[in-house]
Scaffold this motif. Structure first.
Motif, short mmCIF file in Angstrom:
data_model
loop_
_atom_site.label_atom_id
_atom_site.label_comp_id
_atom_site.label_asym_id
_atom_site.label_seq_id
_atom_site.Cartn_x
_atom_site.Cartn_y
_atom_site.Cartn_z
N VAL A 59 0.84 -1.20 0.00
CA VAL A 59 0.00 0.00 0.00
C VAL A 59 0.87 1.25 0.00
N ALA A 60 1.91 1.25 0.82
CA ALA A 60 2.81 2.41 0.89
C ALA A 60 3.49 2.66 -0.45
N ALA A 61 3.85 1.58 -1.15
CA ALA A 61 4.52 1.73 -2.44
C ALA A 61 3.57 2.25 -3.51
N ALA A 62 2.29 1.93 -3.39
CA ALA A 62 1.31 2.39 -4.38
C ALA A 62 0.74 3.76 -4.03
N ASP A 63 0.91 4.15 -2.77
CA ASP A 63 0.40 5.44 -2.28
C ASP A 63 1.16 6.59 -2.93
N GLY A 64 0.60 7.79 -2.83
CA GLY A 64 1.30 8.96 -3.34
C GLY A 64 0.48 10.21 -3.10
N ASN A 65 1.10 11.37 -3.31
CA ASN A 65 0.37 12.63 -3.16
C ASN A 65 -0.80 12.67 -4.13
N GLY A 66 -1.97 12.91 -3.60
CA GLY A 66 -3.15 12.94 -4.44
C GLY A 66 -3.83 11.60 -4.57
N VAL A 67 -3.18 10.53 -4.14
CA VAL A 67 -3.75 9.19 -4.21
C VAL A 67 -3.55 8.51 -2.86
N ARG A 68 -4.65 8.17 -2.20
CA ARG A 68 -4.59 7.48 -0.91
C ARG A 68 -5.09 6.06 -1.10
N VAL A 69 -4.26 5.09 -0.74
CA VAL A 69 -4.55 3.68 -1.00
C VAL A 69 -4.90 2.97 0.30
N GLY A 70 -5.88 2.09 0.23
CA GLY A 70 -6.25 1.27 1.37
C GLY A 70 -6.70 -0.10 0.90
N VAL A 71 -6.50 -1.11 1.73
CA VAL A 71 -6.83 -2.49 1.37
C VAL A 71 -7.66 -3.11 2.48
N GLU A 72 -8.63 -3.93 2.10
CA GLU A 72 -9.33 -4.76 3.07
C GLU A 72 -8.80 -6.18 2.94
N ALA A 73 -8.13 -6.65 3.98
CA ALA A 73 -7.60 -8.01 3.98
C ALA A 73 -8.61 -8.94 4.65
N ARG A 74 -8.88 -10.07 4.00
CA ARG A 74 -9.89 -11.00 4.52
C ARG A 74 -9.23 -12.31 4.93
N PHE A 75 -9.44 -12.66 6.21
CA PHE A 75 -8.95 -13.91 6.77
C PHE A 75 -10.16 -14.67 7.31
N ASP A 76 -10.73 -15.54 6.53
CA ASP A 76 -11.93 -16.27 6.95
C ASP A 76 -12.99 -15.27 7.43
N GLY A 77 -13.30 -15.25 8.74
CA GLY A 77 -14.34 -14.36 9.24
C GLY A 77 -13.86 -12.98 9.62
N LEU A 78 -12.59 -12.69 9.40
CA LEU A 78 -12.05 -11.38 9.76
C LEU A 78 -11.85 -10.51 8.52
N ARG A 79 -12.20 -9.25 8.67
CA ARG A 79 -11.94 -8.26 7.63
C ARG A 79 -11.17 -7.11 8.27
N VAL A 80 -9.98 -6.87 7.77
CA VAL A 80 -9.07 -5.92 8.42
C VAL A 80 -8.61 -4.86 7.43
N GLY A 81 -8.73 -3.60 7.83
CA GLY A 81 -8.24 -2.50 7.01
C GLY A 81 -6.73 -2.40 7.10
N VAL A 82 -6.09 -2.34 5.94
CA VAL A 82 -4.63 -2.23 5.89
C VAL A 82 -4.27 -0.92 5.21
#
Length: 239
Positions: free
Chosen positions: A135-158
């Motif tokens: 996410v940090a590598a894809a991030d940049g000024n003007g572009v904010r990147v976020g990921v939802e990681a899914r582990f079975d029943g868990l959903r975690v914002g990265v």
């Protein structure tokens, strides 16, 4: 009658000796010195030109990559995110890539990353850290990147903050152990990705009702606020 000079400055010969009878008496630098001076000026101009070209190339390249430019390119950032996340060990798939314009020069980029089943707790934690780096590598000024990681029943914002992303993951695992909870989402609230404690949002999936639901939410709230003071806690029924 001859007029005699009244002082040393009145003698024409003195002026001739000091300044010469005409402008031709002004000494001109030798040809070699003029050539050297011209070469130095030309070399300095060439160096300045090269520096300007490099600076402009860097700026143009940054704009084309959507990083640090006035005109960010969220699609390019999303492509980078897909590529980087797919290469992370333990990732089964990258899905639902999306871009959303927030303002004239501000975009959000998001994706869902599904983890392989059967990963250990340590492997899942390593995956969260690796996704944060992507996410940090894809991030940049003007572009904010976020990921939802899914582990079975868990959903975690990265987000691009690895430490905060791991805290979300650990909190989700802790809340999941509450009796009656079958799934947990731990991420930021509506809007762009944020690592501020009060911007975090935890949702517990449970079939509990009435007093049981209130007890579950109460325990989840206590555990959440120990990690993220001021965070929002909610509940939802499993689909």
């Amino acid at each position: 009658m001859t007029t005699q000079p009244t002082g040393p400055g009145d003698d024409p010969d003195d002026l001739d000796r000091a300044f010469g009878p005409d402008t031709a008496s002004v000494a001109r630098p030798p040809v070699a010195r003029r050539v050297r001076s011209g070469s130095v000026i030309a070399l300095a101009a060439a160096v300045i030109g090269v520096v300007l070209v490099l600076v402009l190339s860097t700026i143009i390249g940054s704009i084309q990559n959507g990083v640090g430019g006035i005109f960010p390119q969220p699609d390019a950032a999303l492509d980078r995110l897909r590529t980087l996340a797919t290469d992370v060990d333990g990732v089964a798939s990258v899905q639902d890539g999306a871009t959303e314009k927030r303002s004239f020069a501000s975009w959000d980029v998001s994706a869902v990353v599904v983890a392989d089943g059967g990963l250990s707790h340590g492997e899942q934690t390593d995956l969260v850290r690796a996704l944060s780096a992507a996410v940090a590598a894809a991030d940049g000024n003007g572009v904010r990147v976020g990921v939802e990681a899914r582990f079975d029943g868990l959903r975690v914002g990265v987000s691009n903050d690895a430490a905060t992303s791991v805290r979300r993951f650990d909190l989700a695992r802790t809340v999941e152990t509450i009796g009656g909870v079958v799934g947990v989402s731990c991420s930021w609230g509506p809007g762009s990705p944020s690592d501020e404690p009060a911007d975090q949002r935890v949702v517990v999936l449970t079939s509990g009702r009435g007093v049981a639901l209130a007890a579950i939410v109460g325990v989840a709230t206590d555990r959440t606020h120990r990690v993220f003071p001021g965070a929002t806690i909610g509940s939802a029924r499993p689909s």
